[in-house]
Design an enzyme around this catalytic site. Structure first.
Site, PDB file in Angstrom:
ATOM      1  CE  LYS A 500      -3.983   2.027   2.404  1.00  0.00           C
ATOM      2  NZ  LYS A 500      -4.892   1.911   3.561  1.00  0.00           N
ATOM      3  CG  ASP A 629      11.035   5.834  -8.883  1.00  0.00           C
ATOM      4  OD1 ASP A 629      12.125   5.887  -8.272  1.00  0.00           O
ATOM      5  OD2 ASP A 629       9.958   5.684  -8.311  1.00  0.00           O
TER       6      ASP A 629
END
Length: 881
Positions: A500, A629
């Protein structure tokens, strides 16, 4: 003791009986204590072997070296040495030599190498942030050898007390202003000085800066700001005050936002309205002053209401129409015109535009029996239409009204009659169902039983309507791209949550496919606060981008699904991806050395991980995709341990709009970002190459955090001075050369991903296990001539002879490191040794030179503490990023 002695004598007698000789060590290595930087040499001699195969071991791990020499002392009598030209801290430990003879292993007596030097800090004082006049402690610890080590504290340039044994804890009664401090560690070899720390006094934060609007969609405005000086205390939340400027000032309810991120979406604002907003942030001490007010105006929209009270006045000469004006809040923009739409004889006529709320149309007779309606228009579009008005003369209107009254009365009577008939039929039907005596006749008298249903249930009621691409309001091109990858929600069953973050969550799921089989997948479910079709379109554009990727080292899109929410018009997008059994690479590397059951990863396996990532990035760069990233945490391991590059293209949308905005330090993965990207916020394929070099460093260190000891805010200054990531322990020079080339300050000087793939493939081939050849042992004197590398031996112009084949096999299989030049130190560390697992530690401090069981137990405890501390540091860095 006698049974043991008899057993030894029996073994020696059998060996002598079988082989005709006994293996004896005539010289054993001796304990040596040397200063750091000096040379050391250990000797070992064995008698009773025809061909020497003597191996050196350090702390139980074999030392591999290609320059080992053997000196004959007589028939079946050999001597060998292990030398280190410049002793360093990692060379300290226990050494001995072994020889195998007819399946029996013989070992010499062990010896210790103890490296002496100035004290080495194992815990340096850290910066402190505290309230004024509140006491706190400072800790400093250093070790030798030689021991003992004493620590002396300096606070604000003044000596604090006398020297005390290490480790030392200094109790400070309280400060009212900032002050510098450090500690000195002294032993017989000299003095070491720790880093300089600072005591900060916590104060109120300063006002936030750079408050601005970064996005405005319909009536939703996204604000961003940067924190000012934090007052040496972490900011907990920020206060946002909004007011609407109209005829009178209207202050909206104050909002408190947890930070970071320094973002907030203001929703439910009025269209075409002026607003003022200011922000204050709060730390442990209290709130900061408010930032300067930011003024902005929301965009226009179509009017909310239709003009009311449309009336007309018809004469022979003209038709006059009038209607009511709309209020400012109802217009939601600047009024451009009123649009008058009219029909005559069932055919629509050309619409008319008027600036005012009235119209004068000449020739009244031509508008007889025409109907009119009016709408207000802004620059965005026109609002709803008013009810139609039929133009008739006054006398006709009265007659029409009377006719309408009679028609309405007759229609009401007809409706009442129909309802009565339906009720009668329903009552009879209920009597038949509930009065048992009217259905089942019995010969005797029986009691009539009747009931009335309290509630009726429809068991075949429809579920939520399946969401389709047609209902999203997205472009036709995007719908066409996603049509073949759209997965109905009913085919998926969501399982437990795998992770999450700010973007939403990742859940395990089961997907039913056409052949009724079930496939395990991973589903990225975006946040449930989607408020516009634009948000969905941005997400689906990235998914459409992913569906064109087909490469074994790039994670591929399986499909997209739409989760319909009860009571909500817009669904939540769900991106369906392959399920990766072993999770992300960073967690896997951490578990290999810090988990409950650590496991070894060979150098060949680590190089394979790097090769997989480089192949995936080469595929993406050839398609002009900039990842932005790349890190071990964004690479996934599937069931066969193949690495797949993930989160490309989605990173900007998954995290937040400011994830790559220069200055939002809490959202920047600064330790992976290239120098030019930190300076100018520019991202290219060359900046991805920089991140790949950092990812190689992560792999070689088994998941350590880059730039240990350097704060995120200090990274740019650290790099601009020319500093780079240090060479990891046990890392080969050629591997470090590859990753270091990725960090060139000039982007064009960095290697391409295609070149990196070629380098890593050649390295992997050299590390691949080759069949061991049963060749005579070679005695090579590297001091007399240079030895060829693995590639040169295997790739020579002529066919290699048996002797050269044996050398090649020994280099590629037995020695998993490349050779150095003849003038360089042959300092081979064992692969998978315990020393290599202690990151940043000094192995000589783990086991005492005395070698007793008590000291070994203490050393093991120190090792466990080191690993636990490292795991906590890495977890903190992951959370911050």
């Amino acid at each position: 003791m006698r049974p043991v002695l008899w057993a030894v004598v029996l073994i020696l007698w059998r060996l002598e009986k079988t082989c005709g000789s006994v293996v004896l060590f005539t010289k054993h290595p001796t304990n040596q204590t040397v200063s750091q930087g000096n040379a050391v040499r250990l000797g070992c001699a064995v008698q009773g072997v025809t061909e020497p195969d003597i191996a050196w071991l350090k702390d139980g791990e074999k030392l591999y070296s290609t320059d080992q020499m053997f000196i004959t002392l007589g028939e079946q009598h050999w001597e060998t040495f292990h030398s280190v030209k410049s002793v360093q801290q990692q060379d300290a430990g226990q050494y001995w030599c072994e020889v195998e003879f007819h399946g029996v292993m013989f070992s010499s007596e062990p010896a210790w190498i103890t490296v002496e030097g100035v004290p080495h800090f194992v815990q340096e004082p850290q910066d402190v942030a505290t309230f004024a006049s509140v006491s706190f402690n400072l800790t400093c610890a250093a070790i030798g050898p030689p021991e003992p080590v004493e620590v002396l504290w300096w606070l604000g340039g003044v000596q604090e007390g006398d020297p005390r044994p290490s480790p030392s804890v200094l109790q400070v009664q309280g400060m009212n202003s900032s002050v510098k401090f450090y500690c000195e560690a002294k032993n017989a070899r000299g003095v070491s000085v720790s880093r300089t720390g600072t005591v900060h006094i916590k104060v109120l934060p300063s006002a936030p800066v750079d408050l601005r609007v970064i996005r405005m969609v319909e009536n939703n405005v996204t604000l961003s700001w940067k924190p000012g000086f934090t007052g040496h205390s972490e900011l907990s939340y920020c206060i946002i005050q909004v007011s609407r400027r109209s005829a009178r000032r209207l202050d909206l309810p104050q909002q408190e936002v947890l930070v970071p991120p320094y973002l907030q979406v203001l929703s439910g604002l009025r269209s075409h309205s002026s607003y003022s907003v200011k922000v204050s942030c709060v730390n442990e001490v209290g709130p900061s002053p408010f930032s300067p007010c930011l003024h902005f105006q929301t965009p226009e929209s179509v009017p909310l209401e239709a003009p009311r009270n449309l009336t007309f006045d018809l004469s022979d000469q003209q038709l006059s129409l009038n209607w009511g004006k709309l209020q400012e809040d109802e217009l939601q923009g600047k009024l451009l015109a009123y649009k008058l739409q009219w029909t005559l004889g069932g055919e629509a006529q050309e619409p008319l535009l008027f600036k005012e709320n009235s119209a004068q149309l000449s020739g009244g007779g031509r508008f007889f029996n025409a109907s009119f309606q009016v709408s207000a228009c802004t620059a965005v579009g026109c609002g709803p239409w008013s009810p139609q008005v039929l133009v008739l003369p006054a006398s006709v209107q009265v007659q029409v009204r009377r006719t309408h009254m009679w028609v309405g009365l007759l229609l009401g009577l007809s409706v009442a009659t129909v309802i009565g008939l339906l009720l009668t039929v329903a009552a009879r039907h209920r009597v038949k169902e509930t009065n048992f005596s009217s259905v089942f006749k019995s010969p005797g008298p029986e009691i009539l039983v009747s009931f009335t249903a309290a509630r009726s249930f429809n068991r075949s009621g429809a579920d939520l309507q399946e969401s389709t691409l047609e209902s999203l309001g997205i472009s036709s091109d995007l719908k066409n791209k996603l049509q073949d990858v759209l997965i109905p929600e009913r085919l998926m069953t969501l399982g437990h949550m795998l992770g999450k973050g700010e973007f939403g969550s990742v859940r395990e799921a089961c997907l039913r496919v056409d052949d009724a089989s079930v496939q395990k997948v991973a589903v990225k479910v975006l946040k449930s606060d989607i408020t516009s079709s634009g948000d969905i379109e941005q997400c689906l554009k990235e998914a459409a981008h992913m569906k064109d990727f087909h490469h074994p080292n790039v994670i591929q899109l399986i499909g997209v699904s739409l989760h319909q929410r009860p009571g909500q018009r817009l669904p939540i997008p769900m991106v369906v991806l392959p399920f990766m059994k072993h999770g992300d690479l960073h967690t896997f590397l951490l578990l290999s050395r810090l988990g409950e059951q650590p496991f070894d990863l060979s150098l060949q396996t680590l190089v394979q991980f790097m090769l997989d990532i480089s192949r995936g990035m080469d595929y993406l760069s050839c398609r002009s995709i900039i990842h932005r990233d790349l890190a071990a945490r964004n690479c996934m391991l599937n069931e066969d341990m193949t690495v797949c590059v993930a989160d490309f293209g989605l990173s900007k949308k998954i995290y937040s709009g400011d994830y790559y905005r220069q200055g939002s330090v809490s959202k920047l993965p600064v330790k992976w970002i290239a120098l030019e990207s930190l300076a100018d916020n520019v991202y290219t394929t060359q900046s991805d190459v920089w991140a790949f070099g950092v990812t190689m460093w992560e792999v070689m260190t088994r998941g350590q955090t880059p730039y240990p000891g350097v704060e995120n805010s200090e990274i740019y200054e650290y790099l601009i001075k020319g500093e780079r990531l240090k060479k990891p322990p046990d890392c080969r020079d050629d591997i470090y050369d590859i990753m270091h080339s990725c960090w060139s300050p000039v982007p064009k000087c960095r290697p391409s991903f295609q070149h990196l793939v070629s380098q890593l493939e050649a390295l992997w081939l050299c590390l691949s296990p080759a069949p061991q050849l049963k060749e005579p042992l070679l005695y090579v004197n590297l001091e007399g001539e240079e030895q060829e590398s693995c590639r040169e031996v295997l790739g020579g112009a002529r066919a290699p002879g048996p002797e050269e084949q044996g050398m090649a096999a020994a280099l590629c299989w037995s020695v998993p490191w490349r050779q150095r030049g003849q003038d360089e130190e042959q300092d081979w560390l064992p692969l998978g040794s315990r020393a290599g697992m202690v990151s940043g530690g000094d192995y000589r401090y783990l086991i005492s030179p005395c070698g007793g069981p008590e000291e070994e137990e203490v050393g093991g405890g120190m090792m466990r503490d080191t690993l636990q501390e490292e795991l906590r540091d890495e977890d903190d860095d992951i959370i911050n990023v």
